[in-house]
Design a protein around this motif. Structure first.
Motif, PDB file in Angstrom:
ATOM      1  N   VAL A 199      -4.362  18.265  10.668  1.00  0.00           N
ATOM      2  CA  VAL A 199      -5.452  17.665  10.768  1.00  0.00           C
ATOM      3  C   VAL A 199      -5.385  16.506  11.700  1.00  0.00           C
ATOM      4  N   LEU A 200      -4.576  15.926  11.633  1.00  0.00           N
ATOM      5  CA  LEU A 200      -4.273  14.802  12.931  1.00  0.00           C
ATOM      6  C   LEU A 200      -4.188  15.270  14.300  1.00  0.00           C
ATOM      7  N   GLU A 201      -3.725  16.536  14.400  1.00  0.00           N
ATOM      8  CA  GLU A 201      -3.667  17.104  15.800  1.00  0.00           C
ATOM      9  C   GLU A 201      -4.995  17.408  16.083  1.00  0.00           C
ATOM     10  N   TYR A 202      -5.852  17.998  15.406  1.00  0.00           N
ATOM     11  CA  TYR A 202      -7.160  18.241  15.630  1.00  0.00           C
ATOM     12  C   TYR A 202      -8.039  17.146  15.880  1.00  0.00           C
ATOM     13  N   LEU A 203      -7.950  16.027  15.214  1.00  0.00           N
ATOM     14  CA  LEU A 203      -8.544  14.807  15.289  1.00  0.00           C
ATOM     15  C   LEU A 203      -8.138  14.080  16.750  1.00  0.00           C
ATOM     16  N   ALA A 204      -6.839  14.378  17.271  1.00  0.00           N
ATOM     17  CA  ALA A 204      -6.377  13.754  18.486  1.00  0.00           C
ATOM     18  C   ALA A 204      -7.468  14.387  19.555  1.00  0.00           C
ATOM     19  N   THR A 205      -7.620  15.751  19.320  1.00  0.00           N
ATOM     20  CA  THR A 205      -8.315  16.556  20.428  1.00  0.00           C
ATOM     21  C   THR A 205      -9.782  15.845  20.445  1.00  0.00           C
ATOM     22  N   LEU A 206     -10.366  15.183  19.466  1.00  0.00           N
ATOM     23  CA  LEU A 206     -11.578  14.722  19.427  1.00  0.00           C
ATOM     24  C   LEU A 206     -11.549  13.281  20.155  1.00  0.00           C
ATOM     25  N   LEU A 207     -10.419  12.695  20.153  1.00  0.00           N
ATOM     26  CA  LEU A 207     -10.364  11.155  20.856  1.00  0.00           C
ATOM     27  C   LEU A 207     -10.160  11.715  22.455  1.00  0.00           C
ATOM     28  N   GLU A 208      -9.927  12.962  22.797  1.00  0.00           N
ATOM     29  CA  GLU A 208      -9.893  13.328  24.315  1.00  0.00           C
ATOM     30  C   GLU A 208     -11.320  13.317  24.675  1.00  0.00           C
ATOM     31  N   LEU A 209     -12.287  13.906  23.922  1.00  0.00           N
ATOM     32  CA  LEU A 209     -13.729  13.937  24.521  1.00  0.00           C
ATOM     33  C   LEU A 209     -14.368  12.282  25.047  1.00  0.00           C
ATOM     34  N   PRO A 210     -15.084  12.787  25.999  1.00  0.00           N
ATOM     35  CA  PRO A 210     -15.708  11.406  26.587  1.00  0.00           C
ATOM     36  C   PRO A 210     -16.732  10.618  25.632  1.00  0.00           C
TER      37      PRO A 210
ATOM     38  N   MET B  23      -9.121   4.609  25.218  1.00  0.00           N
ATOM     39  CA  MET B  23      -8.395   4.602  24.272  1.00  0.00           C
ATOM     40  C   MET B  23      -7.251   5.440  24.439  1.00  0.00           C
ATOM     41  N   LYS B  24      -6.148   4.964  23.885  1.00  0.00           N
ATOM     42  CA  LYS B  24      -4.837   6.154  24.072  1.00  0.00           C
ATOM     43  C   LYS B  24      -4.278   6.394  22.634  1.00  0.00           C
ATOM     44  N   TRP B  25      -3.564   7.367  22.627  1.00  0.00           N
ATOM     45  CA  TRP B  25      -3.341   7.796  21.282  1.00  0.00           C
ATOM     46  C   TRP B  25      -2.071   8.603  21.441  1.00  0.00           C
ATOM     47  N   ALA B  26      -1.123   8.679  20.331  1.00  0.00           N
ATOM     48  CA  ALA B  26       0.113   9.535  20.397  1.00  0.00           C
ATOM     49  C   ALA B  26       0.353   9.881  18.933  1.00  0.00           C
ATOM     50  N   LEU B  27       0.703  11.089  18.811  1.00  0.00           N
ATOM     51  CA  LEU B  27       0.867  12.004  17.615  1.00  0.00           C
ATOM     52  C   LEU B  27       2.402  11.685  17.238  1.00  0.00           C
ATOM     53  N   ASP B  28       2.903  11.650  16.129  1.00  0.00           N
ATOM     54  CA  ASP B  28       4.172  11.411  15.702  1.00  0.00           C
ATOM     55  C   ASP B  28       4.529  12.171  14.276  1.00  0.00           C
ATOM     56  N   ARG B  29       4.961  13.613  14.361  1.00  0.00           N
ATOM     57  CA  ARG B  29       5.086  14.552  13.348  1.00  0.00           C
ATOM     58  C   ARG B  29       5.873  13.886  12.532  1.00  0.00           C
ATOM     59  N   ASP B  30       7.235  13.144  12.650  1.00  0.00           N
ATOM     60  CA  ASP B  30       7.868  12.673  11.642  1.00  0.00           C
ATOM     61  C   ASP B  30       7.454  11.797  10.720  1.00  0.00           C
ATOM     62  N   SER B  31       6.389  10.614  11.128  1.00  0.00           N
ATOM     63  CA  SER B  31       5.754   9.851  10.459  1.00  0.00           C
ATOM     64  C   SER B  31       4.505  10.359   9.905  1.00  0.00           C
TER      65      SER B  31
ATOM     66  N   LEU C  78      -3.580   6.446  11.995  1.00  0.00           N
ATOM     67  CA  LEU C  78      -4.119   7.205  10.978  1.00  0.00           C
ATOM     68  C   LEU C  78      -2.901   7.870  10.327  1.00  0.00           C
ATOM     69  N   SER C  79      -2.792   8.269   9.253  1.00  0.00           N
ATOM     70  CA  SER C  79      -1.636   8.891   8.742  1.00  0.00           C
ATOM     71  C   SER C  79      -2.191   9.829   7.584  1.00  0.00           C
ATOM     72  N   VAL C  80      -1.299  10.667   7.164  1.00  0.00           N
ATOM     73  CA  VAL C  80      -1.520  11.644   6.056  1.00  0.00           C
ATOM     74  C   VAL C  80      -0.197  11.527   5.359  1.00  0.00           C
ATOM     75  N   GLU C  81      -0.266  12.220   4.094  1.00  0.00           N
ATOM     76  CA  GLU C  81       0.760  12.053   3.195  1.00  0.00           C
ATOM     77  C   GLU C  81       1.541  13.391   3.140  1.00  0.00           C
TER      78      GLU C  81
ATOM     79  N   SER D  11      -1.127   7.405  16.305  1.00  0.00           N
ATOM     80  CA  SER D  11      -1.018   5.918  16.617  1.00  0.00           C
ATOM     81  C   SER D  11      -2.368   6.007  17.730  1.00  0.00           C
ATOM     82  N   ILE D  12      -3.205   4.678  17.664  1.00  0.00           N
ATOM     83  CA  ILE D  12      -4.266   4.503  18.442  1.00  0.00           C
ATOM     84  C   ILE D  12      -4.235   3.377  18.935  1.00  0.00           C
ATOM     85  N   SER D  13      -4.246   3.109  20.349  1.00  0.00           N
ATOM     86  CA  SER D  13      -4.174   1.907  21.233  1.00  0.00           C
ATOM     87  C   SER D  13      -5.762   1.557  21.751  1.00  0.00           C
TER      88      SER D  13
END
Length: 93
Positions: free
Chosen positions: A82-93, A1-9, A72-75, A13-15
């Motif tokens: 929170v998205l930054e933290y969740l991204a770290t969870l996606l890095e776990l095996p 699984m690949k992911w990327a954070l976008d602060r502006d939006s 995933l998005s937040v308002e 994103s999750i691939s």
């Protein structure tokens, strides 16, 4: 699984190999792995949109069939961490 954070939006994103017709098989384990509670599930002809909750923060999980895009998005800007933290969870095996 690949992911990327976008602060502006305010999005993460999750691939991955995601099937529109079997979206639940991807989204349920993802929500569990991120320790999120599923509040609502909506879908249409070409889109899934779920409302999730993580420790009091509301998140939208989106998937669009035609673009094969999941995110995933937040308002609120303040919830981006929170998205930054969740991204770290996606890095776990």
């Amino acid at each position: 699984m690949k992911w990327a954070l976008d602060r502006d939006s305010k999005s993460l994103s999750i691939s991955d190999d995601i099937s529109f017709d079997q979206f639940e098989r991807f989204a349920e384990p993802l929500a569990q792995a991120l320790d999120c509670r599923v509040i609502e599930r909506h879908w249409g002809a070409d889109r899934h949109q779920w409302l999730l909750e993580f420790e009091g923060t509301l998140l939208q999980l989106h998937y669009e069939f035609y673009g094969d895009i999941c995110w995933l998005s937040v308002e609120r800007d303040d919830d981006f961490e929170v998205l930054e933290y969740l991204a770290t969870l996606l890095e776990l095996p």
